[in-house]
Design a protein around this motif. Sequence first.
Motif, PDB file in Angstrom:
ATOM      1  N   ALA A   1       6.117  65.360  50.438  1.00  0.00           N
ATOM      2  CA  ALA A   1       6.482  66.754  50.684  1.00  0.00           C
ATOM      3  C   ALA A   1       7.762  66.870  51.506  1.00  0.00           C
ATOM      4  O   ALA A   1       8.494  67.860  51.400  1.00  0.00           O
ATOM      5  CB  ALA A   1       5.339  67.473  51.400  1.00  0.00           C
ATOM      6  N   ALA A   2       8.034  65.837  52.313  1.00  0.00           N
ATOM      7  CA  ALA A   2       9.244  65.830  53.139  1.00  0.00           C
ATOM      8  C   ALA A   2      10.459  65.305  52.388  1.00  0.00           C
ATOM      9  O   ALA A   2      11.547  65.208  52.962  1.00  0.00           O
ATOM     10  CB  ALA A   2       9.004  64.985  54.395  1.00  0.00           C
ATOM     11  N   GLY A   3      10.284  64.947  51.136  1.00  0.00           N
ATOM     12  CA  GLY A   3      11.397  64.454  50.334  1.00  0.00           C
ATOM     13  C   GLY A   3      11.624  62.964  50.427  1.00  0.00           C
ATOM     14  O   GLY A   3      12.663  62.464  49.988  1.00  0.00           O
ATOM     15  N   VAL A   4      10.659  62.238  50.996  1.00  0.00           N
ATOM     16  CA  VAL A   4      10.757  60.775  51.083  1.00  0.00           C
ATOM     17  C   VAL A   4       9.948  60.204  49.927  1.00  0.00           C
ATOM     18  O   VAL A   4       8.716  60.269  49.932  1.00  0.00           O
ATOM     19  CB  VAL A   4      10.213  60.256  52.435  1.00  0.00           C
ATOM     20  CG1 VAL A   4      10.383  58.741  52.518  1.00  0.00           C
ATOM     21  CG2 VAL A   4      10.917  60.942  53.593  1.00  0.00           C
ATOM     22  N   HIS A   5      10.630  59.635  48.957  1.00  0.00           N
ATOM     23  CA  HIS A   5       9.960  59.256  47.719  1.00  0.00           C
ATOM     24  C   HIS A   5       9.918  57.749  47.468  1.00  0.00           C
ATOM     25  O   HIS A   5       9.319  57.314  46.482  1.00  0.00           O
ATOM     26  CB  HIS A   5      10.630  59.941  46.530  1.00  0.00           C
ATOM     27  CG  HIS A   5      10.557  61.441  46.609  1.00  0.00           C
ATOM     28  ND1 HIS A   5       9.368  62.142  46.563  1.00  0.00           N
ATOM     29  CD2 HIS A   5      11.531  62.386  46.752  1.00  0.00           C
ATOM     30  CE1 HIS A   5       9.612  63.440  46.660  1.00  0.00           C
ATOM     31  NE2 HIS A   5      10.914  63.615  46.777  1.00  0.00           N
TER      32      HIS A   5
END
Length: 223
Positions: free
Chosen positions: A43-47
């Motif tokens: 959700a924080a954009g850490v993929h």
Amino acid sequence: MKAMILAAGKGERLRPLTLHTPKPLVQAAGVPLIEYHVRALAAAGVHELVINHAWLGQQIEDFLGDGGRFGVSIRYSAEGEPLETGGGIFRALPLLGDEPFLVVNGDIFTDYPFAVLDKPLNGLAHLVLVANPAHHQAGDFCLAQGRVSDAVVGQSNLTYSGIALLSPALFAGCRPGAFKLAPLLRNAMADGRVSGEAFSGRWVDVGTHERLAEVERLLAQGD
């Protein structure tokens, strides 16, 4: 930014739950602890995630797989024997790349907004600190004007949350094997190369049955 979830602990104080289940897969409100981290990071954009494991680690791989169903890509760093925090991160460095990366302990529960760590690193490490819990009243480090130093008796020390942004350069000169992260951080602190912040949101070090019950209560309360 990549992230590493530290998941190699044995969780002996959570027995019998951890006799046949790795600690990160112990459930709170029906969800494995590590899944909360994976979803929050996504959700924080850490993929791009790296997860180390040792005790019953194959179960972690079987549950999370390649991360696709969570919207992330997961790679694993398997350890035959636990390498401590520092040794585990050092072993995984080839998977983490040359840029600063986020690290989070797999055995904490938190609503820390991971996205705020996606920023330039001023030094070798940036630590997230929390108020000292009842089981660790002495704290770990001192935070003043955005810089972190070793704990001082009589000062308002804080506890390391298990969340940090680290530079691979912090591990320069290290060798393979088991070693702790704290001495590396303290050496960097002595050189003024560790920044930090205080976090006042939800945070629990899920090391005992009592603290696991605390997480259950927090989840039952919702907002």
